[in-house]
Write an enzyme that holds these catalytic residues in place. Structure first.
Site, PDB file in Angstrom:
ATOM      1  N   CYS A   1     -23.850   5.020 -17.677  1.00  0.00           N
ATOM      2  CA  CYS A   1     -22.620   5.098 -17.174  1.00  0.00           C
ATOM      3  C   CYS A   1     -22.965   4.316 -15.840  1.00  0.00           C
ATOM      4  CB  CYS A   1     -21.812   6.171 -17.402  1.00  0.00           C
ATOM      5  SG  CYS A   1     -22.264   7.274 -16.153  1.00  0.00           S
ATOM      6  N   GLY A   2     -21.966   4.484 -14.714  1.00  0.00           N
ATOM      7  CA  GLY A   2     -22.352   4.462 -13.619  1.00  0.00           C
ATOM      8  C   GLY A   2     -23.365   4.957 -13.164  1.00  0.00           C
TER       9      GLY A   2
END
Length: 125
Positions: free
Chosen positions: A72-73
């Site tokens: 993810c981020g």
């Protein structure tokens, strides 16, 4: 790689370098759990998109040929998804520590958006 045993299952936490090396050797399926907007703006080339709100661990493919690694981020959402996969009965799953931010910080290539044209472009880190 760090590991955490949860019951009889194993959560693997891969470094960016481990992911990049396995990705280059085509040994993993890399699944991005960020939003479609985040993915469209910039993503790791070839990573599949499966946003967290639409995640259903029971629909994941088996891992007989390639191991699944989520990202993810920052590593928070991918950890959540990996744990949900373990809760659904998958006995081993992995996620990338530090997420896409760590990937970019390591200077690894990705697909970004050309702000002048809006077109995708390869960014070499």
């Amino acid at each position: 790689m760090k590991t955490e045993t949860i019951g009889s299952a194993e959560l693997q936490i891969w470094t960016v370098d481990e992911v990049a090396q396995a990705w280059a050797r085509n040994e993993i399926v890399l699944i991005d759990v960020r939003t479609p907007q985040e993915y469209m703006f910039e993503h790791i080339e070839g990573a599949l998109l499966l946003p967290l709100p639409f995640f259903n661990a029971e629909k994941l493919p088996g891992q007989s040929d390639k191991k699944i690694v989520f990202h993810c981020g920052s590593g928070i959402r991918s950890d959540k998804v990996a744990r949900a996969a373990l809760d659904a009965g998958i006995d081993r799953i992995a996620h990338m520590e530090g997420g896409f931010a760590a990937w970019k910080q390591a200077g690894l290539p990705f697909i970004g958006t050309n702000m002048a044209t809006g077109a995708p472009q390869r960014v070499n880190g």
